[in-house]
Design a protein around this motif. Structure first.
Motif, PDB file in Angstrom:
ATOM      1  N   ASP A  22       6.768 -30.145  52.823  1.00 12.77           N
ATOM      2  CA  ASP A  22       7.999 -29.686  53.477  1.00 12.77           C
ATOM      3  C   ASP A  22       8.974 -29.205  52.402  1.00 12.77           C
ATOM      4  O   ASP A  22       9.243 -29.926  51.433  1.00 12.77           O
ATOM      5  CB  ASP A  22       8.614 -30.832  54.279  1.00 12.77           C
ATOM      6  CG  ASP A  22       9.706 -30.369  55.231  1.00 12.77           C
ATOM      7  OD1 ASP A  22      10.454 -29.425  54.876  1.00 12.77           O
ATOM      8  OD2 ASP A  22       9.829 -30.941  56.324  1.00 12.77           O
ATOM      9  N   ILE A  23       9.497 -28.009  52.589  1.00 11.60           N
ATOM     10  CA  ILE A  23      10.448 -27.442  51.619  1.00 11.60           C
ATOM     11  C   ILE A  23      11.656 -28.355  51.421  1.00 11.60           C
ATOM     12  O   ILE A  23      12.266 -28.389  50.345  1.00 11.60           O
ATOM     13  CB  ILE A  23      10.905 -26.033  52.080  1.00 11.60           C
ATOM     14  CG1 ILE A  23       9.758 -25.037  51.947  1.00 11.60           C
ATOM     15  CG2 ILE A  23      12.094 -25.554  51.269  1.00 11.60           C
ATOM     16  CD1 ILE A  23       9.347 -24.769  50.512  1.00 11.60           C
ATOM     17  N   LYS A  24      11.995 -29.125  52.442  1.00 16.59           N
ATOM     18  CA  LYS A  24      13.143 -30.025  52.348  1.00 16.59           C
ATOM     19  C   LYS A  24      12.951 -31.077  51.252  1.00 16.59           C
ATOM     20  O   LYS A  24      13.921 -31.653  50.768  1.00 16.59           O
ATOM     21  CB  LYS A  24      13.379 -30.719  53.693  1.00 16.59           C
ATOM     22  CG  LYS A  24      13.794 -29.776  54.811  1.00 16.59           C
ATOM     23  CD  LYS A  24      13.973 -30.531  56.107  1.00 16.59           C
ATOM     24  CE  LYS A  24      14.353 -29.590  57.263  1.00 16.59           C
ATOM     25  NZ  LYS A  24      14.474 -30.320  58.542  1.00 16.59           N
ATOM     26  N   ASP A  25      11.706 -31.323  50.873  1.00 15.63           N
ATOM     27  CA  ASP A  25      11.422 -32.339  49.862  1.00 15.63           C
ATOM     28  C   ASP A  25      11.449 -31.775  48.440  1.00 15.63           C
ATOM     29  O   ASP A  25      11.229 -32.515  47.483  1.00 15.63           O
ATOM     30  CB  ASP A  25      10.058 -32.971  50.130  1.00 15.63           C
ATOM     31  CG  ASP A  25      10.033 -33.745  51.444  1.00 15.63           C
ATOM     32  OD1 ASP A  25      11.078 -34.289  51.814  1.00 15.63           O
ATOM     33  OD2 ASP A  25       8.957 -33.788  52.089  1.00 15.63           O
ATOM     34  N   VAL A  26      11.671 -30.467  48.314  1.00 17.54           N
ATOM     35  CA  VAL A  26      11.724 -29.851  46.986  1.00 17.54           C
ATOM     36  C   VAL A  26      13.044 -30.206  46.308  1.00 17.54           C
ATOM     37  O   VAL A  26      14.125 -30.051  46.887  1.00 17.54           O
ATOM     38  CB  VAL A  26      11.582 -28.315  47.085  1.00 17.54           C
ATOM     39  CG1 VAL A  26      11.824 -27.663  45.724  1.00 17.54           C
ATOM     40  CG2 VAL A  26      10.193 -27.957  47.597  1.00 17.54           C
ATOM     41  N   GLU A  27      12.962 -30.685  45.086  1.00 24.23           N
ATOM     42  CA  GLU A  27      14.140 -31.042  44.306  1.00 24.23           C
ATOM     43  C   GLU A  27      14.182 -30.219  43.017  1.00 24.23           C
ATOM     44  O   GLU A  27      13.240 -29.481  42.714  1.00 24.23           O
ATOM     45  CB  GLU A  27      14.112 -32.543  43.968  1.00 24.23           C
ATOM     46  CG  GLU A  27      14.071 -33.442  45.189  1.00 24.23           C
ATOM     47  CD  GLU A  27      13.955 -34.908  44.815  1.00 24.23           C
ATOM     48  OE1 GLU A  27      13.670 -35.190  43.620  1.00 24.23           O
ATOM     49  OE2 GLU A  27      14.129 -35.762  45.693  1.00 24.23           O
ATOM     50  N   GLN A  28      15.260 -30.351  42.284  1.00 24.70           N
ATOM     51  CA  GLN A  28      15.387 -29.647  41.012  1.00 24.70           C
ATOM     52  C   GLN A  28      14.215 -29.976  40.087  1.00 24.70           C
ATOM     53  O   GLN A  28      13.628 -29.095  39.454  1.00 24.70           O
ATOM     54  CB  GLN A  28      16.705 -30.034  40.333  1.00 24.70           C
ATOM     55  CG  GLN A  28      16.953 -29.379  38.981  1.00 24.70           C
ATOM     56  CD  GLN A  28      17.382 -27.926  39.089  1.00 24.70           C
ATOM     57  OE1 GLN A  28      17.798 -27.475  40.154  1.00 24.70           O
ATOM     58  NE2 GLN A  28      17.285 -27.185  37.998  1.00 24.70           N
ATOM     59  N   VAL A  80      11.092 -18.017  42.901  1.00 29.32           N
ATOM     60  CA  VAL A  80      11.351 -19.345  43.455  1.00 29.32           C
ATOM     61  C   VAL A  80      12.853 -19.521  43.655  1.00 29.32           C
ATOM     62  O   VAL A  80      13.302 -20.008  44.706  1.00 29.32           O
ATOM     63  CB  VAL A  80      10.794 -20.447  42.527  1.00 29.32           C
ATOM     64  CG1 VAL A  80      11.246 -21.824  43.001  1.00 29.32           C
ATOM     65  CG2 VAL A  80       9.270 -20.389  42.498  1.00 29.32           C
ATOM     66  N   ASN A  81      13.647 -19.119  42.663  1.00 31.44           N
ATOM     67  CA  ASN A  81      15.105 -19.202  42.790  1.00 31.44           C
ATOM     68  C   ASN A  81      15.606 -18.425  43.993  1.00 31.44           C
ATOM     69  O   ASN A  81      16.388 -18.933  44.820  1.00 31.44           O
ATOM     70  CB  ASN A  81      15.777 -18.647  41.528  1.00 31.44           C
ATOM     71  CG  ASN A  81      15.729 -19.605  40.354  1.00 31.44           C
ATOM     72  OD1 ASN A  81      15.559 -20.805  40.521  1.00 31.44           O
ATOM     73  ND2 ASN A  81      15.882 -19.076  39.152  1.00 31.44           N
ATOM     74  N   VAL A  82      15.162 -17.178  44.111  1.00 31.39           N
ATOM     75  CA  VAL A  82      15.628 -16.305  45.189  1.00 31.39           C
ATOM     76  C   VAL A  82      15.219 -16.848  46.556  1.00 31.39           C
ATOM     77  O   VAL A  82      16.030 -16.899  47.501  1.00 31.39           O
ATOM     78  CB  VAL A  82      15.076 -14.875  45.003  1.00 31.39           C
ATOM     79  CG1 VAL A  82      15.386 -14.015  46.235  1.00 31.39           C
ATOM     80  CG2 VAL A  82      15.670 -14.233  43.759  1.00 31.39           C
ATOM     81  N   THR A  83      13.970 -17.272  46.667  1.00 27.36           N
ATOM     82  CA  THR A  83      13.460 -17.712  47.964  1.00 27.36           C
ATOM     83  C   THR A  83      14.067 -19.045  48.389  1.00 27.36           C
ATOM     84  O   THR A  83      14.413 -19.232  49.562  1.00 27.36           O
ATOM     85  CB  THR A  83      11.923 -17.813  47.934  1.00 27.36           C
ATOM     86  OG1 THR A  83      11.384 -16.600  47.425  1.00 27.36           O
ATOM     87  CG2 THR A  83      11.377 -18.045  49.337  1.00 27.36           C
ATOM     88  N   LEU A  84      14.211 -19.975  47.459  1.00 29.24           N
ATOM     89  CA  LEU A  84      14.846 -21.249  47.806  1.00 29.24           C
ATOM     90  C   LEU A  84      16.295 -21.037  48.217  1.00 29.24           C
ATOM     91  O   LEU A  84      16.793 -21.693  49.136  1.00 29.24           O
ATOM     92  CB  LEU A  84      14.768 -22.218  46.621  1.00 29.24           C
ATOM     93  CG  LEU A  84      13.408 -22.844  46.341  1.00 29.24           C
ATOM     94  CD1 LEU A  84      13.489 -23.766  45.125  1.00 29.24           C
ATOM     95  CD2 LEU A  84      12.901 -23.627  47.548  1.00 29.24           C
ATOM     96  N   SER A  85      16.974 -20.114  47.557  1.00 34.07           N
ATOM     97  CA  SER A  85      18.352 -19.792  47.932  1.00 34.07           C
ATOM     98  C   SER A  85      18.407 -19.237  49.353  1.00 34.07           C
ATOM     99  O   SER A  85      19.286 -19.601  50.147  1.00 34.07           O
ATOM    100  CB  SER A  85      18.937 -18.781  46.942  1.00 34.07           C
ATOM    101  OG  SER A  85      20.220 -18.353  47.357  1.00 34.07           O
ATOM    102  N   ALA A  86      17.444 -18.376  49.665  1.00 32.46           N
ATOM    103  CA  ALA A  86      17.397 -17.803  51.013  1.00 32.46           C
ATOM    104  C   ALA A  86      17.091 -18.873  52.057  1.00 32.46           C
ATOM    105  O   ALA A  86      17.644 -18.855  53.165  1.00 32.46           O
ATOM    106  CB  ALA A  86      16.343 -16.700  51.072  1.00 32.46           C
ATOM    107  N   LEU A  87      16.219 -19.781  51.727  1.00 30.44           N
ATOM    108  CA  LEU A  87      15.842 -20.852  52.664  1.00 30.44           C
ATOM    109  C   LEU A  87      16.971 -21.860  52.866  1.00 30.44           C
ATOM    110  O   LEU A  87      17.230 -22.291  53.995  1.00 30.44           O
ATOM    111  CB  LEU A  87      14.601 -21.581  52.148  1.00 30.44           C
ATOM    112  CG  LEU A  87      13.249 -20.891  52.331  1.00 30.44           C
ATOM    113  CD1 LEU A  87      12.197 -21.523  51.434  1.00 30.44           C
ATOM    114  CD2 LEU A  87      12.811 -20.962  53.797  1.00 30.44           C
TER     115      LEU A  87
END
Length: 302
Positions: free
Chosen positions: A42-48, A79-86
């Motif tokens: 789950d993307i919600k579990d992605v951390e720095q 990854v930066n761009v897509t996580l920002s969009a998400l």
């Protein structure tokens, strides 16, 4: 996760910029593949720290000569761009350049750790603070020119047996690009190398063939104990674990050419034929595919 990223990018670019969306989506797909191997669904579990761990793996590939710096930076930028969009924010963002670096540079300064007193100081401090395995990784990197991953995942009992029977060890586990089991990479065992092997073997957790606990992942070890050990390296004058690999290369270069490495002296002193032969040997011993990468360990040929 990959599909969610593509949808978020389409929304971010207003349904246009198809080429940009496609490029970012493709690169982000590699990140989601990495997440799955790390047990994240789950993307919600992605951390720095998750993205930084991914960056470390890309840096390893750059170091191995299997990926260009530019492409590794592009992967992290996506990854930066897509996580920002998400997420709708930039709370999780990394610097591609600082993570993957310029691995093709020519080393101009001697690495820390050539003087073993520095390593002994760092290792002692690590062990005093309960970081025995990090100390073992540092010592294996210095004595055999190993990468952090190779030192962590190596089959210690096999190495110990090879060292006693053949006077050398074959580095196969944890190598980049799956080359380890296809190409022999024998490195001679010196007395200090044997001492490092013995300490690593004694440090190995019960039920493990290497330095990881049986239920521990390499990524969690990097984020935890190995990361904690970095402060002790710096205090002893060693910038990072990779410098110990370079220290091995510089010492080995001097053994092979009978001259100090160019990064130590500031110029090439060895006979050019001897220099070339030494670099070819180091290419194999360090597990690289290109001889020019050795310049980032021992310096250039000018």
């Amino acid at each position: 996760m990959s599909y969610a990223g593509s949808q978020a990018l389409s929304d971010r670019f207003g349904g246009g910029h198809f080429n940009s969306v496609a490029a970012h989506s493709s690169r982000f797909g590699q990140f989601t593949d990495y997440l799955k191997t790390a047990g994240i669904r789950d993307i919600k579990d992605v951390e720095q720290s998750t993205v930084e761990g991914y960056g470390q793996l890309l840096a390893d590939k750059v170091e191995a000569g299997e990926m260009s710096v530019a492409y590794a930076q592009n992967l992290l930028s996506s990854v930066n761009v897509t996580l920002s969009a998400l997420r709708g924010d930039e709370a999780i963002k990394v610097s591609p350049a600082s993570l993957v670096g310029e691995r093709s540079h020519v080393r101009t300064e001697a690495p820390g750790g050539i003087d073993r007193v520095e390593l002994q100081t760092a290792s002692a401090n690590m062990r005093e603070n309960g970081l025995e395995r990090a100390a073992a990784v540092a010592e294996l990197a210095r004595e055999f020119g190993m990468r952090e991953r190779e030192a962590t995942l190596g089959h210690l009992a096999r190495w110990h047996k090879e060292a006693k029977q053949q006077g050398a060890i074959n580095i196969t586990e944890g190598t980049k690009g799956g080359r380890g089991h296809e190409v022999d990479r024998w490195v001679a065992v010196t007395p200090t190398g044997m001492d490092a092997l013995n300490r690593a073997l004694n440090t190995s957790p019960d039920g493990s063939k290497n330095l990881l606990n049986p239920n521990e992942t390499y990524i969690s070890f990097v984020r935890g104990e190995l990361n904690s050990g970095r402060a002790h390296l710096k205090e002893a004058g060693i910038a990072k674990y990779h410098d110990l690999r370079a220290a091995y290369a510089c010492e080995r270069y001097q053994q092979l050419t009978e001259q100090a490495a160019p990064c130590v002296t500031g110029e090439l002193l060895a006979n050019r034929d001897a220099d070339r032969q030494a670099r070819e040997i180091l290419t194999t011993e360090l597990g690289h595919g290109r001889v020019d990468v050795v310049a980032s360990y021992v310096g250039g040929r000018k």
